[in-house]
Design a protein around this motif. Structure first.
Motif, short mmCIF file in Angstrom:
data_model
loop_
_atom_site.label_atom_id
_atom_site.label_comp_id
_atom_site.label_asym_id
_atom_site.label_seq_id
_atom_site.Cartn_x
_atom_site.Cartn_y
_atom_site.Cartn_z
N VAL A 115 26.92 4.30 20.78
CA VAL A 115 26.87 5.70 21.20
C VAL A 115 28.17 6.08 21.90
O VAL A 115 28.78 7.11 21.61
CB VAL A 115 25.66 5.95 22.13
CG1 VAL A 115 25.73 7.34 22.73
CG2 VAL A 115 24.37 5.77 21.37
N TYR A 116 28.62 5.24 22.82
CA TYR A 116 29.85 5.56 23.54
C TYR A 116 31.06 5.56 22.62
O TYR A 116 31.94 6.39 22.74
CB TYR A 116 30.06 4.57 24.69
CG TYR A 116 29.03 4.71 25.78
CD1 TYR A 116 28.76 5.94 26.36
CD2 TYR A 116 28.30 3.61 26.21
CE1 TYR A 116 27.80 6.08 27.34
CE2 TYR A 116 27.35 3.73 27.21
CZ TYR A 116 27.10 4.97 27.77
OH TYR A 116 26.15 5.11 28.75
N LYS A 117 31.09 4.66 21.66
CA LYS A 117 32.20 4.62 20.71
C LYS A 117 32.19 5.86 19.84
O LYS A 117 33.24 6.44 19.57
CB LYS A 117 32.13 3.36 19.86
CG LYS A 117 33.26 3.24 18.87
CD LYS A 117 33.46 1.83 18.43
CE LYS A 117 34.55 1.68 17.40
NZ LYS A 117 35.73 2.43 17.59
N ALA A 118 31.01 6.29 19.41
CA ALA A 118 30.92 7.49 18.58
C ALA A 118 31.42 8.72 19.33
O ALA A 118 32.11 9.56 18.77
CB ALA A 118 29.48 7.70 18.12
N VAL A 119 31.09 8.80 20.60
CA VAL A 119 31.55 9.94 21.40
C VAL A 119 33.05 9.88 21.58
O VAL A 119 33.76 10.87 21.42
CB VAL A 119 30.83 9.95 22.77
CG1 VAL A 119 31.45 10.98 23.69
CG2 VAL A 119 29.35 10.24 22.57
N ALA A 120 33.57 8.71 21.91
CA ALA A 120 35.00 8.57 22.15
C ALA A 120 35.80 8.81 20.87
O ALA A 120 36.90 9.36 20.92
CB ALA A 120 35.30 7.19 22.70
N ASP A 121 35.26 8.44 19.72
CA ASP A 121 35.96 8.60 18.44
C ASP A 121 35.66 9.93 17.77
O ASP A 121 36.09 10.17 16.65
CB ASP A 121 35.59 7.46 17.49
CG ASP A 121 36.09 6.12 17.98
OD1 ASP A 121 36.96 6.10 18.88
OD2 ASP A 121 35.61 5.09 17.48
N SER A 178 39.11 17.79 22.59
CA SER A 178 39.14 16.92 23.78
C SER A 178 38.61 17.67 24.98
O SER A 178 38.90 18.85 25.14
CB SER A 178 40.58 16.48 24.03
OG SER A 178 40.64 15.61 25.13
N PRO A 179 37.90 17.09 25.86
CA PRO A 179 37.30 15.77 25.74
C PRO A 179 36.02 15.84 24.93
O PRO A 179 35.18 16.72 25.11
CB PRO A 179 37.03 15.36 27.17
CG PRO A 179 36.79 16.63 27.89
CD PRO A 179 37.66 17.66 27.20
N ALA A 180 35.87 14.92 24.04
CA ALA A 180 34.71 14.90 23.14
C ALA A 180 33.41 14.71 23.91
O ALA A 180 32.38 15.23 23.54
CB ALA A 180 34.88 13.79 22.11
N ALA A 225 31.54 18.07 25.01
CA ALA A 225 30.82 18.76 23.96
C ALA A 225 29.58 17.98 23.52
O ALA A 225 28.54 18.55 23.23
CB ALA A 225 31.74 18.99 22.75
N PHE A 226 29.73 16.67 23.47
CA PHE A 226 28.59 15.82 23.07
C PHE A 226 27.42 15.96 24.02
O PHE A 226 26.29 16.12 23.61
CB PHE A 226 29.06 14.36 22.98
CG PHE A 226 27.98 13.41 22.56
CD1 PHE A 226 27.68 13.24 21.22
CD2 PHE A 226 27.25 12.70 23.50
CE1 PHE A 226 26.68 12.36 20.82
CE2 PHE A 226 26.26 11.82 23.11
CZ PHE A 226 25.97 11.65 21.77
N TYR A 227 27.69 15.89 25.33
CA TYR A 227 26.62 15.93 26.30
C TYR A 227 26.15 17.34 26.63
O TYR A 227 25.09 17.52 27.23
CB TYR A 227 27.04 15.20 27.57
CG TYR A 227 27.14 13.70 27.37
CD1 TYR A 227 26.00 12.95 27.12
CD2 TYR A 227 28.36 13.05 27.38
CE1 TYR A 227 26.07 11.59 26.91
CE2 TYR A 227 28.44 11.69 27.18
CZ TYR A 227 27.30 10.97 26.93
OH TYR A 227 27.37 9.62 26.72
N ALA A 228 26.89 18.37 26.25
CA ALA A 228 26.49 19.74 26.52
C ALA A 228 25.40 20.20 25.55
O ALA A 228 24.70 21.17 25.82
CB ALA A 228 27.69 20.68 26.40
N ARG A 229 25.24 19.53 24.45
CA ARG A 229 24.22 19.91 23.46
C ARG A 229 22.84 19.66 23.92
O ARG A 229 22.46 18.94 24.69
CB ARG A 229 24.43 19.14 22.16
CG ARG A 229 25.70 19.53 21.48
CD ARG A 229 25.81 18.79 20.18
NE ARG A 229 27.21 18.84 19.79
CZ ARG A 229 27.73 18.06 18.88
NH1 ARG A 229 27.00 17.17 18.29
NH2 ARG A 229 28.97 18.16 18.57
#
Length: 66
Positions: free
Chosen positions: A46-52, A57-59, A62-66
């Motif tokens: 999960v962390y790698k998917a977010v970072a990649d 930026s920063p990914a 946006a990922f956690y705002a959903r």
């Protein structure tokens, strides 16, 4: 002579305590390595998917705002 004997006993006691602390530290290191491996196995993807992520930026934001 008595003061040297007391110093010798104190040194032996400190050596025993140091051995105990060394053993505790070694067990702590092993426990942390195990915890790190478990966390990486469970959550690493999960962390790698977010970072990649290709999102702006920063990914992570946006990922956690959903």
């Amino acid at each position: 002579m008595a003061s040297l004997q007391k110093l010798c006993e104190a040194t032996e006691q400190q050596a025993c305590e140091a051995d105990k602390m060394h053993g505790n530290a070694a067990r702590g290191i092993d426990a942390l390595r195990t915890l790190n491996k478990n966390a990486e196995t469970r959550h690493g993807g999960v962390y790698k998917a977010v970072a990649d992520s290709s999102e702006t930026s920063p990914a992570e934001r946006a990922f956690y705002a959903r």
